[in-house]
Design an enzyme around this catalytic site. Structure first.
Site, mmCIF file in Angstrom:
data_model
loop_
_atom_site.group_PDB
_atom_site.id
_atom_site.type_symbol
_atom_site.label_atom_id
_atom_site.label_comp_id
_atom_site.label_asym_id
_atom_site.label_seq_id
_atom_site.Cartn_x
_atom_site.Cartn_y
_atom_site.Cartn_z
ATOM 1 N N ASP C 14 0.818 -1.220 0.000
ATOM 2 C CA ASP C 14 0.000 0.000 0.000
ATOM 3 C C ASP C 14 0.849 1.268 0.000
ATOM 4 O O ASP C 14 0.684 2.141 -0.834
ATOM 5 C CB ASP C 14 -0.898 0.048 1.248
ATOM 6 C CG ASP C 14 -2.107 -0.858 1.108
ATOM 7 O OD1 ASP C 14 -2.393 -1.326 -0.006
ATOM 8 O OD2 ASP C 14 -2.767 -1.089 2.139
ATOM 9 N N ARG C 95 -1.055 3.631 16.949
ATOM 10 C CA ARG C 95 -1.384 4.728 16.035
ATOM 11 C C ARG C 95 -1.080 6.107 16.606
ATOM 12 O O ARG C 95 -0.522 6.958 15.913
ATOM 13 C CB ARG C 95 -2.845 4.638 15.589
ATOM 14 C CG ARG C 95 -3.196 3.416 14.732
ATOM 15 C CD ARG C 95 -2.140 3.026 13.756
ATOM 16 N NE ARG C 95 -2.569 2.040 12.775
ATOM 17 C CZ ARG C 95 -1.727 1.322 12.053
ATOM 18 N NH1 ARG C 95 -0.411 1.464 12.179
ATOM 19 N NH2 ARG C 95 -2.184 0.456 11.181
ATOM 20 N N ASP C 124 -8.271 3.077 11.501
ATOM 21 C CA ASP C 124 -6.973 3.734 11.561
ATOM 22 C C ASP C 124 -6.998 5.147 11.005
ATOM 23 O O ASP C 124 -6.306 6.032 11.514
ATOM 24 C CB ASP C 124 -5.928 2.882 10.842
ATOM 25 C CG ASP C 124 -5.509 1.687 11.682
ATOM 26 O OD1 ASP C 124 -5.586 1.801 12.915
ATOM 27 O OD2 ASP C 124 -5.121 0.661 11.116
ATOM 28 N N SER C 173 -4.623 -8.767 5.256
ATOM 29 C CA SER C 173 -4.121 -7.446 5.605
ATOM 30 C C SER C 173 -3.655 -7.523 7.062
ATOM 31 O O SER C 173 -4.431 -7.849 7.954
ATOM 32 C CB SER C 173 -5.275 -6.448 5.435
ATOM 33 O OG SER C 173 -4.964 -5.234 6.042
#
Lengths: 405, 405, 405, 405
Positions: C14, C95, C124, C173
Site C-alpha cells: 500500500d 497509532r 486507523d 491485511s
C-alpha cells in the site's frame, strides 16, 4: 481507675444527657470534645464549661473551620457533590473530619472508646463508625442514643431528672456547619404538606426574601471559588458571605425525600445557600470549559463521590483515586461566573474563561462562521449508519416471522 | 416530468425561500407539508395558502398534537428526559414525529426526496436525516440551507428578490411545540451577558412574574400526568394549561451552554414551563415510590434516553428496549404531587401515593418507631468491613515501603 | 519548489504504491518515515532503501519500541485495555505514537502534509487524523488509499505497472507491533466458518501447541509487569519473551466480530499472546488487592479507556484524567502471579501480594475464624429492608387495583 | 403442641445435624423439604427416608428442574449472567427458587419458621433471608449453623454423638445444581497454589481432557438455546448434555478470588461446563446481531443483574424491569453458533442469523464494497472536533500560565 471515653460533645440535649449517662450508668470518665465546624452556636468556651459542669473530666475544643473548608468542602465543590442531585452533603462532609479529630484526641488521651450522639436509624452512626474504625481499628465506638433506646420524651424526662437544661422550642433535630444546615423531625416528617416556615433559619422563604436582584461574581481557579465579586478571600469566608447573601435572596432551601444508608426513606429539609450557589456556578463554568466526554465521565464520578460521602466512606481508599481524577479535570475549571440571585433563582448573566471551549465563530448562525458545513453529511452518514442498518434488519426479520406464521 | 420533493414547510422565512429555490434553482416540483405540533402560529390553512402562492404544487397539513403528546412527549416524561440535566428535549422530540409524517406523505405522493429547513451545523439535520433514513433508506434527504450555504443577510436579500415576506423583528431563530420553545442566535450568542428580555415569550421574567403563589396538584398514573387539580384532561391540554400557568409564575426559562451532536458548544435559551413543572413533580413522586436501586438504574436509563433523543436516535431499536424498561418502572409511579409555583420556584407542598415507600413509623425519631435499631451495628460492621480492611492493608504496605527505603 | 509530504511508510504494498502516486499523480516530494514498533519485518535500513529506490527524497527511521512499551502499552496494561472485553488494542495503541512521531518529523522538515496508508472504512484513518490534528491543527492529513479508491486488484496492477514488488501470499491485511498482530481480509471475512489456520503466525493452533504445561510467574509493581520468573527485565523484552512462550502454548488467538468506529461490523482475528497473559495476570492480582468498590469503578474506567483508545481519542484531554486515576489505583497492584500456560489456557496457580485483601482467617469455614457471624443478621436486616418493603407495597397496590376493577 | 419449622434439607451433614438440633435443642417439630435442582445426589426418596429416620415429622420432596431452568437459569442466559465476569451464578440462581418453594410449603403447612443450612459468613444466608422475607415478611428465618456457631470438627463430633452418618472424604463444601457446581473450603482456601485436582468432578483437568476437538452447534431463539446440534430439546436436557460434553473437553473450570456480599474476599472454585459454553455462544451471537449501542447498554444491565442475583436480590422489584429490558433486547438474538470445544477452549467456527448486522459487502476490503468512503473525512472532522479544540485550548492556557509565572 475508670475507663475513659471521648465524647463528641455538641452542647445540645442529646450529648449533654450522654455525659451523665456515660458517667452514672456506664461508670466512665468522660472527655468532651467540641469542634467548631461553622455552626451558629459556636461559643466553644461556653459549651466546654457546660460539659465541665455536667461532670466531664476534661474538655477539648478546636476551631476546624479551615481544615473543614479546605480539605472537605473543597472536595464537595470539585465533585459537584449533591446526593440524589439535591443535597450538598453538608453534614456528610463534616462527619469524617469530626471522626478524624476524635481519633486524634482519643489517641493523645489514651481513650479506647469514642462516643457519638447519633441514633440507630440514621446515616451519622455509619459515617462515624466506619470513619473511626478506618482510622484506628482498635478503638471501640459507642452510640449511647442507640444503646439507651430513649425517645425524645424519655430523654427530656431524664434531662430534667439530672438537672440538664432543656433548650426551648427545639422541636426539630438540627445539624449545622458552614456548608449547610440539616433539619429533621417534627412536622417535616409529614409528607402531605410543605416544610413549615419555622424550619427555615438561614434562608428567607421566597415570599419574604429580598425583593431586589443581587448580581455577584464568583471566580474559580482549579475548580475552587477564590474570589467573590473579584475580591480574593479564604474559602470559609467566601462561603460565610454567600450563606448570608444567597439566603437573603431565598436561595438554598431543599426539600427532599431521601434514601438513607440504612434503607429508610426520610423527608429532609436542608438550607445550603452558599453550597447551592457555588455548585451552580461551578457547573455552569464546567459547561463552558469541559468537553462533552469530560462532562459525562465527571458526572459519573461526581455521583460516585456523593454516594460514598453520604454513605460514610470518606476514608475508603477509592476516595484517593476519585480525588486525583477530580483534581486533574478541575485544573481546567478556571474563570468567572456572574450570577443574578433573585427570589430563589440563580440566573447566569455572564461567564468567561481562558479555557472556554465556546467559539462563537464556530457556533454562530450569523456571518463569518468557520464550521465547515459541507462535512456534516459525511458525519451523519456514518453516525446514523448502524441505527439505520439495525432497524432495517429487524424489520425484515419481523416480516419474515409473520410470513412464516 | 419534474422530480418531486416533499418539503417540511413551517411558513417561516427559511422554508419559504426554499420553495422558490427548490423550484427555480433545482427544477423540482415542491409538495409542502405543514404540521401542527403545538407551535403558536398554527393557522395551517394560512400557511398552506402561502406555500401555494410561492408555487408549491401541493400542500398537506395535519394536526399531530395528539400523536406528539401521547407517543413522544409521554416518553419524555416517563424518562425524565433532560439533556445535560436541563433541556426537556422539546424540539428533539418533535423531529422524529415530523420525519415520520414526512416519510408517510412522501411515500403516498411518490416523492423520492424530502427537504428540511435545518442548517449544516445544528442538531436538527442529524435528527431529520437519521430518522428519515431509518424509516425508509431509499429516500434522499436534502437540506437546502446547508447546501445553499447562505447566511441570514443573503437569505433576506434573496427573499426580497423573490417577493417573499420577511417577518419583522425575527432576530432570534425560534422553534416551538407544545413541549417547549427553543430560542437561538442574535444576542443569545454572547455568553458574557444574560439572556436578553426580548428572548422571553412563554415565561415571564422573575421580576414581572405573578406576585402570588399558585398551588396546584398534578396526578400521575403509570408515570404520566392524568389530572391537573384533580380534573382529568388529555395530556396535550394539561400541558397547554401548565405552559400558561407556570409561565406566568416565571417557571421554565432555561439558559445553558450545550454540546451539540456535531461537537460544537452553543449557548441556548429554552422556555418550557409545563415540561419543567411536570418533570419536577414526576421526580418528586419517584423519590417517594421508587427504591434507591430503582432510582439509580432509572437515572442511568434516563440519561441514555436524553442523549439518544437529543442526538436524533429516536428510531434506533435500542429505544424499544428503553421504552419497555421505563414503562415497567413507571407502573409504580402513581399518586398526586402538590406544587407551589412562585417566582420561578417549584416548591413541593405535599405528595401522596398508594405506592409510597415512605413509612413514618420507620423513619421517625419520635415515639412508636418500628425500625429495629439493634440491627444497625451488625450492618455497619459488615458494610464498613472492606473499607476498614483496605485502608489498613494499604497503610501497612506504605509503611513497609518507607522502611525499605 | 514542490510541496513536501511526510508519508508513514511501512515498506508494504500500500505505502509503496503511495510513494509513486504521491510523486507522479500529486506532484509531491515524499519523505518516508518508518518506525520500529516491534513488528516482525523491522529491518529499517532495508525498508528505507526501498523507499529511496521508489523516489522518496528523504527517509527517516526510528526505533520507538521503548517509548511504545513504556508510554502506550503500559497504559493498556494499567487499564486492562480490552475493546469489547477481547481485543488488547495493539494496533490502536501504536497509532497515536506513530502520529506523534509523524508530527514531530513533519514539523522538523517543514512538511505541511502527512500521508498515511489507511483505507476509508476502517478505524486507523480516525486514529491518525484525530491524533495528528490534535497535536498540530495546521497540518493537512491525507489518506491516498481512500482518495485513490483502488481495490486490491487495481492496486496490484498499478504496482506492477510501476515496478513495485508485490509480496507473495499476502492474502491477509496484517498489522504488527510488540503488543499484537491484527489480521483482516480474505477468508476471515466469512463468518460462517472459523479462522483459517494460515492466518495464525504468532500463536500455535491448540492442536499443534506445545503439549506440556509451562508454569511461569509475572511480578507486577504499581500495576506493571517488572519481572518474568523473578528476573527483572524491561517491559518490551518481557513482552517479547511472553509473546513467544505463550504463543507456543496456543494462547492469545482472538476471533471476534467487532464494531468499528465508523459503524461497520467486521470479523477480525488477532494474535496477542503476551497481552492476554499479562492482562489476565493483572486482573487476577487485582481481584486480590482491590476492594469491590475499587474493582467496579476501575472496570468502568477501563471500558472508557478501551473505547477511547480504539476510537482514536488518545490525545483527548480526558485521557489525562483517566491516567491519573489509573496510576493511583494501580499503586496497590503489587505482587506475583503464577500462571500455568497450557493449550490455550491460562490457569492461576498461586498469587501473593503485600497488598492482599484476602484474609484466610476471616473467610475460612474452618477453625480459628475471626469474622463475627453474629453481626450478619443485622446486616441482612438492613441490606434487604428496601427490597422487602418495595415488594410488599407493590403487591398491595396490585391487589387494590384488581379489587377496584 | 410444638412450634413447627420447615427445614431446607439436602441430606448432607449440616442439615442432618440440624434436624436433631432443632428437635432436641430447640424443641421444634421439623418438616424436611428436599428439592431436586439438578444436583448429582438427587435420590429424593432416599433423602426423605433419612430425614424421617432422624425424626422429621414430615418430609416433602419436589423436582423443580423445569422451573429452575425455565424461570431462573433462562434469565442467567439472557443476561449473560457472570459475577465479576466469571461466575455463572449457579448457586445464586437456585437460592431464590428454593426460598420460593420453602415459603409455599411453609404456608401450606402452617409453619412460621424456615431454617436453612447456611453459615454466617457467606452469601447464601443473605439470599435465603432476603428472598423469604420478600415473599412473606411474617415468616421467621433461622440459620442454625450460624446460631450454633460450630466449626466443622465440632459438627462431626455432634453428628457421631447423635448417630448421624458422616460422609467420607467430604473435605470440600460443595453445592450443585444443573447450572453448576460450587466448591469451597479445605485446600482451595490457600491462594498461593492452584486448585487441587481432587476438587474437580464435572470438568476434566486439561491434561486429562478428551484429546479430540468436538464441534457442536447451539441454536438460540429469543436469546435462549433451543437446539443442540440442530436437535430441539428442553433447556434442562440441553444443559445436562452440554455439562457432560463440555466437561469432558476440559471446559468450565473457574478459579476466582471473589467479593462476597458480606465484604469478605474468598477463593472459590466452580465447575460450569454448560453455563460457560452457552453464555460464550450467546455473546458471540450478540456480537453479530446487536448494535454497538445495544451491546453497551446490555452489558451495563448484565452487570446489574449479576450483582443483584449474586447479592440475593432476585425478588427485588427492580428485577422485573431488568427482565423486560432483557427480553426485548434478546428478541433479536436468534441464530446458530458453531463452537469447537477442545482442551478448555471454546472456539467459534461459524455463526449465522437472520438478524445479522454483519454485511460483508460493507466491511470488505475487497471488490464490490458498498460503504461510501468519501463520507469518512466528514465524519472524522466532526467526530474529532471537540478533542482537537479542547487540546488546543488547554495547551494555550498552560502556555499563558507559564508566561505569567
Amino acid at each position: 481507675m475508670k475507663e475513659k471515653v471521648l465524647l463528641l460533645y455538641s452542647g445540645g440535649l442529646d450529648t449533654s444527657v450522654m455525659i451523665k449517662w456515660l458517667q452514672e450508668q456506664q461508670n466512665f470518665d468522660v472527655l468532651a470534645l467540641t469542634l467548631d465546624v461553622g455552626q451558629e452556636k459556636n461559643d466553644l468556651q461556653r459549651i466546654a464549661a457546660k460539659a465541665k459542669k455536667l461532670g466531664a473530666v476534661k474538655t477539648i475544643t478546636e476551631d476546624v473551620k479551615d481544615k473543614f473548608s479546605e480539605e472537605f468542602v473543597a472536595q464537595g465543590i470539585l465533585n459537584d457533590g449533591l446526593y440524589l442531585d439535591k443535597y450538598p452533603l453538608s453534614t456528610s462532609l463534616a462527619r469524617p473530619l469530626m471522626s478524624m479529630e476524635a481519633v486524634k484526641f482519643a489517641e493523645q488521651n489514651d481513650c479506647n472508646i469514642i462516643a457519638h450522639g447519633s441514633t440507630g436509624k440514621g446515616n451519622d452512626q455509619v459515617r462515624f463508625e466506619v470513619s473511626i474504625k478506618a482510622l484506628n481499628e482498635d478503638l471501640t465506638v459507642i452510640a449511647p442514643v442507640r444503646e439507651m433506646n430513649m425517645n425524645r420524651d424519655e430523654e427530656v424526662e431524664y434531662a430534667k431528672l439530672k438537672n440538664i437544661e432543656v433548650p426551648n422550642g427545639g422541636k426539630y433535630s438540627v445539624d449545622e456547619n458552614l456548608w449547610g444546615r440539616s433539619v429533621e423531625g417534627s412536622n417535616i416528617e409529614f409528607i402531605n404538606e410543605g416544610v413549615p416556615e419555622d424550619a427555615y433559619k438561614w434562608v428567607l422563604p421566597i415570599e419574604k426574601s429580598v425583593d431586589k436582584p443581587v448580581v455577584l461574581s464568583v471566580t474559580y481557579s482549579g475548580g475552587l471559588p477564590v474570589e467573590l465579586n473579584e475580591k480574593q478571600m479564604p474559602l470559609k469566608d467566601l462561603i460565610a458571605e454567600l450563606n448570608y447573601v444567597a439566603g437573603q435572596s431565598g436561595i438554598g432551601a431543599i426539600d427532599m425525600i431521601e434514601d438513607r444508608v440504612v434503607g429508610i426513606k426520610s423527608h429532609e429539609f436542608y438550607e445550603c445557600p452558599a453550597a447551592i450557589t457555588i455548585i451552580t456556578g461551578h457547573k455552569y463554568l464546567e459547561s463552558l470549559v469541559l468537553s462533552k466526554r469530560e462532562s459525562q465521565l465527571k458526572k459519573f464520578m461526581d455521583q460516585q463521590f456523593a454516594d460514598m460521602v453520604y454513605s460514610g466512606l470518606w476514608f475508603d481508599p477509592l476516595m484517593d483515586h476519585i480525588k486525583v481524577f477530580q483534581q486533574s479535570i478541575n485544573a481546567a475549571v478556571n474563570g468567572m461566573v456572574k450570577l443574578k440571585l433573585y427570589k430563589g433563582n440563580i440566573i447566569p448573566v455572564g461567564v468567561e474563561s481562558t479555557n472556554s471551549l465556546y467559539d462563537m465563530s464556530v457556533s454562530t448562525y450569523g456571518k463569518n462562521q468557520t464550521f465547515d458545513q459541507s462535512k456534516a453529511p459525511g458525519f451523519i452518514y456514518v453516525f446514523g449508519s448502524q441505527t439505520i442498518a439495525t432497524r432495517k434488519v429487524r424489520k425484515k426479520h419481523l416480516e419474515e416471522m409473520i410470513i412464516k406464521e
